[in-house]
Scaffold this motif. Sequence first.
Motif, PDB file in Angstrom:
ATOM      1  N   GLU A 178      33.637  39.666  38.754  1.00 51.56           N
ATOM      2  CA  GLU A 178      34.304  39.138  37.577  1.00 51.56           C
ATOM      3  C   GLU A 178      34.333  37.629  37.740  1.00 51.56           C
ATOM      4  O   GLU A 178      34.748  37.125  38.773  1.00 51.56           O
ATOM      5  N   GLY A 207      35.659  36.967  41.399  1.00 49.23           N
ATOM      6  CA  GLY A 207      36.564  37.981  41.905  1.00 49.23           C
ATOM      7  C   GLY A 207      35.913  39.346  41.822  1.00 49.23           C
ATOM      8  O   GLY A 207      34.778  39.490  41.377  1.00 49.23           O
ATOM      9  N   ASP A 208      36.643  40.331  42.255  1.00 48.53           N
ATOM     10  CA  ASP A 208      36.168  41.714  42.209  1.00 48.53           C
ATOM     11  C   ASP A 208      37.195  42.544  41.459  1.00 48.53           C
ATOM     12  O   ASP A 208      38.394  42.306  41.599  1.00 48.53           O
ATOM     13  N   TYR A 209      36.707  43.485  40.664  1.00 44.71           N
ATOM     14  CA  TYR A 209      37.626  44.353  39.953  1.00 44.71           C
ATOM     15  C   TYR A 209      38.522  45.088  40.946  1.00 44.71           C
ATOM     16  O   TYR A 209      38.066  45.641  41.925  1.00 44.71           O
ATOM     17  N   GLY A 210      39.797  45.062  40.690  1.00 42.87           N
ATOM     18  CA  GLY A 210      40.708  45.785  41.558  1.00 42.87           C
ATOM     19  C   GLY A 210      41.487  44.930  42.528  1.00 42.87           C
ATOM     20  O   GLY A 210      42.359  45.427  43.215  1.00 42.87           O
ATOM     21  N   ASN A 211      41.163  43.656  42.607  1.00 44.80           N
ATOM     22  CA  ASN A 211      41.971  42.801  43.467  1.00 44.80           C
ATOM     23  C   ASN A 211      41.998  41.390  42.913  1.00 44.80           C
ATOM     24  O   ASN A 211      41.242  41.044  42.007  1.00 44.80           O
TER      25      ASN A 211
END
Lengths: 113, 109
Positions: free
Chosen positions: B32, B90-94
């Motif tokens: 993301e 970023g990464d989905y979920g954090n």
Amino acid sequence: DAGVTQSPTHLIKTRGQHVTLRCSPISGHKSVSWYQQVLGQGPQFIFQYYEKEERGRGNFPDRFSARQFPNYSSELNVNALLLGDSALYLCASSPQPDNQPQHFGDGTRLSIL
Amino acid sequence: AQRVTQPEKLLSVFKGAPVELKCNYSYSGSPELFWYVQYSRQRLQLLLRHISRESIKGFTADLNKGETSFHLKKPFAQEEDSAMYYCALGDYGNNRLAFGKGNQVVVIP
């Protein structure tokens, strides 16, 4: 709403000392993240906390630690300070620990002599 | 590992000229992408995120997964666009964001 608040704004320490930085998230935000920004660089992720538990940790030594309180405020602790720890420390909050936009504070400028 | 590259440190443009800030990323997960901006004496704030696919203050950015890029563009720069711009991944979920080194944009009147 004052947004994310951090204290103190500036701090001067000497090598070997320890420091505690504080962060109050936006009301209703349960996730707090800490970043270190060295001069001339982008922020670098240190920790994320959610519901008082560590959710993520960046590539920082064990001298760095943090915790989150029941009111969702957070503290970042750094022990045995080194000259290289001189930086702007940013706190960011978001409602949940997933990737919603984060809201940043003004930071704490830490100088190590 | 997450990595973000912003090649130009300082970008000077004349008012009314187009602005393009380059951002390339390296990540094997579900990325993301964000652009954050810091105006003089203000805190870091979100400018836009790729999943919103909206234009903020005339800026747009398109995620190109094939080229692993998320370049920021504005057709006509304004003086109030002078600021520091950071691309973040970023990464989905954090909420763990990896930032680039930033671009200092100076708009010349």
